[in-house]
Design an enzyme around this catalytic site. Structure first.
Site, PDB file in Angstrom:
ATOM      1  N   ARG A 287       0.860  -1.181   0.000  1.00  0.00           N
ATOM      2  CA  ARG A 287       0.000   0.000   0.000  1.00  0.00           C
ATOM      3  C   ARG A 287       0.895   1.231   0.000  1.00  0.00           C
ATOM      4  NH1 ARG A 287       1.950   1.691   3.795  1.00  0.00           N
ATOM      5  NH2 ARG A 287       0.800   3.628   3.588  1.00  0.00           N
ATOM      6  N   GLY A 288       0.246   2.403  -0.190  1.00  0.00           N
ATOM      7  CA  GLY A 288       1.044   3.626  -0.253  1.00  0.00           C
ATOM      8  C   GLY A 288       1.353   3.944  -1.710  1.00  0.00           C
ATOM      9  N   ALA A 289       1.341   5.252  -2.020  1.00  0.00           N
ATOM     10  CA  ALA A 289       1.392   5.689  -3.415  1.00  0.00           C
ATOM     11  C   ALA A 289       2.495   5.029  -4.254  1.00  0.00           C
ATOM     12  CB  ALA A 289       1.551   7.210  -3.440  1.00  0.00           C
TER      13      ALA A 289
ATOM     14  N   ARG B 195      -7.361  -0.238  -6.704  1.00  0.00           N
ATOM     15  CA  ARG B 195      -7.399   0.873  -5.728  1.00  0.00           C
ATOM     16  C   ARG B 195      -7.727   2.157  -6.502  1.00  0.00           C
ATOM     17  NH1 ARG B 195      -4.462   0.569  -0.773  1.00  0.00           N
ATOM     18  NH2 ARG B 195      -6.027   2.082  -0.167  1.00  0.00           N
TER      19      ARG B 195
ATOM     20  N   GLN C 132      -2.270   2.570   9.917  1.00  0.00           N
ATOM     21  CA  GLN C 132      -0.961   2.604   9.250  1.00  0.00           C
ATOM     22  C   GLN C 132       0.051   3.456  10.013  1.00  0.00           C
ATOM     23  OE1 GLN C 132      -3.895   3.030   7.726  1.00  0.00           O
ATOM     24  NE2 GLN C 132      -3.863   2.446   5.575  1.00  0.00           N
TER      25      GLN C 132
ATOM     26  N   ASP D 139      -2.145  10.414  -2.045  1.00  0.00           N
ATOM     27  CA  ASP D 139      -2.382   9.322  -2.995  1.00  0.00           C
ATOM     28  C   ASP D 139      -2.715   9.855  -4.382  1.00  0.00           C
ATOM     29  OD1 ASP D 139      -2.555   6.829  -1.048  1.00  0.00           O
ATOM     30  OD2 ASP D 139      -3.413   8.584  -0.097  1.00  0.00           O
TER      31      ASP D 139
ATOM     32  N   ASN E 149      -5.726  12.298   0.358  1.00  0.00           N
ATOM     33  CA  ASN E 149      -4.857  11.519   1.241  1.00  0.00           C
ATOM     34  C   ASN E 149      -5.740  10.730   2.207  1.00  0.00           C
ATOM     35  OD1 ASN E 149      -2.146  10.783   2.011  1.00  0.00           O
ATOM     36  ND2 ASN E 149      -2.485  11.910   3.905  1.00  0.00           N
ATOM     37  N   LYS E 150      -5.118   9.921   3.023  1.00  0.00           N
ATOM     38  CA  LYS E 150      -5.829   9.039   3.949  1.00  0.00           C
ATOM     39  C   LYS E 150      -6.905   9.797   4.722  1.00  0.00           C
ATOM     40  CE  LYS E 150      -5.432   5.523   4.161  1.00  0.00           C
ATOM     41  NZ  LYS E 150      -6.320   4.609   3.397  1.00  0.00           N
TER      42      LYS E 150
HETATM   43  O1  MRU Z   1      -4.749   3.118   1.950  1.00  0.00           O
HETATM   44  P1  MRU Z   1      -3.273   3.305   1.894  1.00  0.00           P
HETATM   45  O2  MRU Z   1      -2.541   2.858   3.094  1.00  0.00           O
HETATM   46  O3  MRU Z   1      -2.686   2.795   0.603  1.00  0.00           O
HETATM   47  O4  MRU Z   1      -3.188   4.867   1.840  1.00  0.00           O
HETATM   48  C1  MRU Z   1      -2.085   5.456   1.402  1.00  0.00           C
HETATM   49  C2  MRU Z   1      -1.413   6.122   2.492  1.00  0.00           C
HETATM   50  O5  MRU Z   1      -0.627   5.513   3.152  1.00  0.00           O
HETATM   51  C3  MRU Z   1      -1.631   7.489   2.769  1.00  0.00           C
HETATM   52  O6  MRU Z   1      -2.780   8.061   2.350  1.00  0.00           O
HETATM   53  C4  MRU Z   1      -0.355   8.241   2.543  1.00  0.00           C
HETATM   54  O7  MRU Z   1      -0.356   9.310   3.382  1.00  0.00           O
HETATM   55  C5  MRU Z   1      -0.152   8.679   1.125  1.00  0.00           C
HETATM   56  S1  MRU Z   1       0.549   7.479   0.145  1.00  0.00           S
HETATM   57  C6  MRU Z   1       2.203   7.747   0.397  1.00  0.00           C
END
Ligand code: MRU
Length: 359
Positions: free
Chosen positions: A41-43, A82, A196, A237, A247-248
């Protein structure tokens, strides 16, 4: 990429911080599952795994009657996993464009392999540069505070090296500052529902020896009111070319509290996370809604065993919006691999003129 040259290795982030396990991906379906179920997960990490997933897809497409049709269909399958994550579509499209230029199946597979490696290497280098640019923002605050007091930085979710190939986006400036001897302390939002922050960011910072404290998501505003936060740095993201930041979930509330308390709110991102098409992020960025199980249950460790506990009684309905959008007007600056800019079309175009049809 595994030494066998045909499969891909990932860290299963669902197990952290209690266990460090790796998983081997052999097929496009494996890559889709890893992204959808958030083993990764994560960008940037999603982008890198998507690019490697396209390498797996290319190997499968080489067995199909029509390589390009099969390859594109598998790319579409990956993109659906996603919906908010920009790096996913970016990596898939980049692979399709590069592969279409090769004439035979073997050449196409080889091109997909090269693109996967390029995407991963580029991600690490861009995050390293984000660290350099963001470090000077921390350094300035440190100087203003007299260089002895730590700079208190609040972050949300995990935009660390786990969310990328290396360094992270939001954490890169923090690691760079810490490594340069600038005293920093990080407030880590736990980041419900999947935690996270508590599970991944805290683990990363601990591994690196960066002073930090985990807080529940609702504490940030209180800390800001009492002068205990000097700056906020988050990842993203997807960020529109007009500066709106997805973002989250919960990020928007932090940005509102930061604005109310005149605290700078910075967002760190590699250019692969920009959405160059969408104008209005609040209206038009698709927001992923995930299974309510993530809200109704919580996972952790007890006596060395992984456990899940139910939080919501009976049949109460739950909703699980995974992201929100912070409008550009609440964002102090964007920290990119090319430098720091205002969160606006004007600011972004000064760093990325080619994306705005300028030279
Ligand atoms: O749902 P996730 O864990 O894939 O979400 C992404 C994130 O971890 C965050 O939104 C993050 O701050 C940005 S992605 C580096």
């Amino acid at each position: 990429m595994y030494p066998d040259g045909v499969s891909v290795g990932i860290i299963d982030q669902r197990k952290l911080p209690f266990a460090f396990e790796t998983v081997k991906l052999r097929t496009t379906d494996d890559a889709c599952h890893a992204i959808r179920e958030m083993l990764v997960r994560g960008a940037g990490c999603i982008g890198a795994v998507a690019a490697h997933g396209m390498f797996l897809a290319a190997q499968e497409a080489a067995e199909a009657e029509n390589f390009d049709a099969a390859f594109q269909q598998k790319g579409g399958q990956l993109c659906k996993t996603r919906p908010t994550a920009m790096n996913l579509a970016w990596a898939v499209e980049r692979s399709i464009a590069a592969v279409s230029a090769a004439s035979d199946a073997a050449g196409k597979v080889e091109r997909a392999r090269e693109v996967a490696i390029e995407v991963a290497d580029e991600d690490a280098e861009w995050c390293r540069k984000i660290g350099e640019h963001g470090r000077s923002l921390i350094e300035t605050i440190s100087r203003e505070k007299g260089e002895k007091e730590p700079v208190n930085i609040l972050t949300h979710c995990n935009a660390g090296w786990l969310a990328f190939v290396d360094y992270g986006s939001a954490t890169a400036p923090i690691y760079a500052a810490h490594d340069a001897g600038i005293p920093v302390h990080v407030w880590v939002d736990e980041t419900r529902p999947r935690n996270q922050g508590a599970r991944l960011t805290a683990w990363e910072l601990d591994q690196h020896g960066v002073p930090h404290t985990v807080i529940v998501d609702n504490v940030g505003g209180h800390l800001m009111q009492h002068g205990m936060v000097d700056m906020v740095i988050t990842g993203t993201d997807r960020t529109t070319h007009t500066g709106d930041v997805a973002n989250k979930i919960g990020t928007y509330l932090k940005a509102l509290a930061a604005r109310d308390n005149e605290i700078p709110f910075h967002v760190a991102l590699p250019s692969s996370t920009f959405d160059w098409e969408t104008e209005d992020g609040v209206k038009d960025i698709p927001i992923e809604q995930r299974d309510g199980i993530e809200v109704a249950w919580i996972g952790g460790e007890k006596d060395g065993e992984e456990v899940e506990v139910k939080l919501v009684s009976g049949d109460s309905p739950v909703e699980n919006y995974a992201f929100d959008v912070t409008p550009a007007r609440l964002v102090t600056s964007l920290i990119t691999e090319r430098g720091v800019c205002e969160a606006s079309a004007q600011g972004i175009s000064a760093l990325f003129p080619e994306k705005f049809g300028e030279s």
